[in-house]
Design a protein around this motif. Structure first.
Motif, PDB file in Angstrom:
ATOM      1  N   GLU A  67       0.845  -1.191   0.000  1.00 26.57           N
ATOM      2  CA  GLU A  67       0.000   0.000   0.000  1.00 26.57           C
ATOM      3  C   GLU A  67       0.886   1.248   0.000  1.00 26.57           C
ATOM      4  O   GLU A  67       1.886   1.306   0.707  1.00 26.57           O
ATOM      5  N   PRO A  68       0.544   2.246  -0.804  1.00 28.45           N
ATOM      6  CA  PRO A  68       1.384   3.453  -0.834  1.00 28.45           C
ATOM      7  C   PRO A  68       1.349   4.189   0.494  1.00 28.45           C
ATOM      8  O   PRO A  68       0.317   4.228   1.181  1.00 28.45           O
ATOM      9  N   CYS A  69       2.472   4.764   0.872  1.00 31.46           N
ATOM     10  CA  CYS A  69       2.553   5.548   2.106  1.00 31.46           C
ATOM     11  C   CYS A  69       1.822   6.878   1.927  1.00 31.46           C
ATOM     12  O   CYS A  69       1.536   7.316   0.800  1.00 31.46           O
ATOM     13  N   HIS A  95     -11.991  15.070   8.967  1.00 30.67           N
ATOM     14  CA  HIS A  95     -10.958  14.145   8.493  1.00 30.67           C
ATOM     15  C   HIS A  95     -10.004  14.787   7.492  1.00 30.67           C
ATOM     16  O   HIS A  95      -8.870  14.333   7.331  1.00 30.67           O
ATOM     17  N   LEU A  96     -10.453  15.816   6.803  1.00 26.91           N
ATOM     18  CA  LEU A  96      -9.615  16.435   5.774  1.00 26.91           C
ATOM     19  C   LEU A  96      -8.530  17.327   6.365  1.00 26.91           C
ATOM     20  O   LEU A  96      -7.451  17.455   5.779  1.00 26.91           O
ATOM     21  N   ILE A  97      -8.774  17.940   7.503  1.00 27.40           N
ATOM     22  CA  ILE A  97      -7.803  18.888   8.060  1.00 27.40           C
ATOM     23  C   ILE A  97      -6.505  18.195   8.471  1.00 27.40           C
ATOM     24  O   ILE A  97      -5.415  18.674   8.155  1.00 27.40           O
ATOM     25  N   PRO A  98      -6.531  17.024   9.158  1.00 30.45           N
ATOM     26  CA  PRO A  98      -5.262  16.343   9.471  1.00 30.45           C
ATOM     27  C   PRO A  98      -4.737  15.517   8.297  1.00 30.45           C
ATOM     28  O   PRO A  98      -3.772  14.775   8.446  1.00 30.45           O
ATOM     29  N   ARG A  99      -5.414  15.609   7.134  1.00 32.14           N
ATOM     30  CA  ARG A  99      -5.019  14.883   5.923  1.00 32.14           C
ATOM     31  C   ARG A  99      -5.136  13.365   6.101  1.00 32.14           C
ATOM     32  O   ARG A  99      -4.298  12.605   5.625  1.00 32.14           O
ATOM     33  N   PHE A 100      -6.195  12.937   6.789  1.00 31.21           N
ATOM     34  CA  PHE A 100      -6.507  11.512   6.790  1.00 31.21           C
ATOM     35  C   PHE A 100      -6.963  11.091   5.395  1.00 31.21           C
ATOM     36  O   PHE A 100      -6.790   9.936   5.005  1.00 31.21           O
ATOM     37  N   TYR A 101      -7.565  12.027   4.669  1.00 30.14           N
ATOM     38  CA  TYR A 101      -7.967  11.827   3.279  1.00 30.14           C
ATOM     39  C   TYR A 101      -7.562  13.064   2.488  1.00 30.14           C
ATOM     40  O   TYR A 101      -7.337  14.139   3.048  1.00 30.14           O
TER      41      TYR A 101
END
Length: 366
Positions: free
Chosen positions: A103-105, A166-172
């Motif tokens: 899986e890509p990091c 979820h977008l702010i900590p860059r989970f996605y």
């Protein structure tokens, strides 16, 4: 559901039994086949060695050498019959392991550090979907979370509130649009530096199998002075129940915190956020499904935690966001309304006013 779950279990167990019988039968057949071939070869050698044409040049020593060599080959041949099953098991396990390893990091090629938050967080036409072909969780959403202010995101279930968090900590990563932090794109910041500036208190609190102190002073905070941990616990209204535990701060709380209640787990998570003292605070349904007393204690702790921080509050209960500086109303991923609590209530036919009436309208008596 006992009968249904029992039938499911028996179906899986029967399938597992059939597969293991196949493996055992294959091993048994291959072992018998190899032994038969080895015995046939040995019989053939004995038969050939005893022919008159070979007897004239065959000595007892040569005959015994050949016989012992064949006997020595038998054990390795028997062991080879197990190689195939071991290889197949190993290949199947390796496929699962390498599927994870391949899986890509997380993309983290930027070097810009983030030290505090001065201007705020801005969403510009952000569209986000979790998988190709699925409906977007956010649709061209645009709004701003001002620095040092409380921004609340409300809406019905499935409207995209948690996706914002979820977008702010860059989970996605968003599909399109951009998220700016202090005027720079989120992807320009080093990932560890970005997440170091964020404290998270969610609905599903992550508690590890350790002591209370280890769960409050977790990760980079490990080794914090006990006095500071106690101060954070007091600020989170958690010290009362911690002090009553057999070993206080050093009491174990079990896997996923099964030895404490839901409200106590939430207060431990708030104490962790207080101890971290990050400038960005994300509260994702931090008071949901709690009793009145636990909610009151947690609300008091959150009020202390939100002081002088850029706070994003995700909530279903509008009573928890009435004092927010700005409220964002989402519906099916779209931003319907923005404004303060008072401003949004003045729009009688607005989405926020409708939600407010649904939650706070009292039933009429006879």
């Amino acid at each position: 559901g006992q009968k249904y779950e029992s039938s499911r279990f028996h179906a899986v167990a029967d399938n597992n039994r059939v597969l293991n019988v196949k493996i055992s039968a294959t091993n048994a057949i291959s072992t018998a086949l190899v032994q038969l071939l080895a015995a046939s070869a040995l019989a053939g050698i004995v038969f050939t060695a005893t022919r008159p044409a070979f007897l004239n040049g065959m000595t007892a020593g040569k005959f015994m050498s050949i016989f012992m060599a064949m006997a020595g080959i038998l054990p390795p041949l028997k062991r080879m019959t197990n190689v195939q099953s071991l290889l197949q098991r190993g290949i199947a396990a390796a496929q699962d392991v390498f599927a994870v390893l391949d899986e890509p990091c997380e993309p983290d090629s930027s070097t810009r550090p983030l030290d505090g938050l001065r201007q705020g967080i801005e969403f510009r036409d952000v569209t986000m979907r979790y998988a190709p072909g699925t409906p977007p969780a956010l649709r061209a959403a645009s709004f701003t979370c001002a620095a040092g202010k409380v921004t609340a995101v409300v809406g019905r279930s499935g409207s995209g509130k948690t996706t914002v968090a979820h977008l702010i900590p860059r989970f996605y990563e968003p599909e399109s649009g951009s998220i700016l932090v202090d005027g720079h794109a989120l992807g320009e910041y080093q990932l560890a530096s970005l997440r170091r500036q964020i404290s998270w208190v969610g609905q599903d609190v992550v508690i590890f199998n350790g002591s209370v102190a280890e769960n409050i002073a977790y990760g980079e905070m490990a080794g914090t002075r006990e006095e500071d941990i106690i101060a954070a616990a007091r600020a989170a209204n958690a010290w009362d129940f911690i002090a009553q535990m057999p070993r206080g701060l050093h009491s174990p709380i079990g896997q996923r915190g099964f030895m404490v209640s839901g409200g106590q787990r939430q207060r431990i998570a708030i104490a962790r956020a207080i101890l971290k003292n990050a400038p960005i605070l994300i509260l994702d349904e931090a008071t949901s499904a709690l009793d009145t007393e636990s909610e009151r204690l947690i609300q008091e702790a959150l009020a202390r935690l939100m002081q002088d921080r850029t706070t994003l509050v995700i909530a279903h209960r509008l009573s928890t966001v009435e004092h927010a500086h700005r409220i964002i109303v989402l519906d099916q991923g779209r931003v319907l309304e923005q404004g303060s609590h008072e401003e949004l209530l003045t729009r009688a036919d607005g989405a926020y006013a409708l939600l407010h009436r649904m939650q706070f309208s009292a039933p009429r008596g006879d």
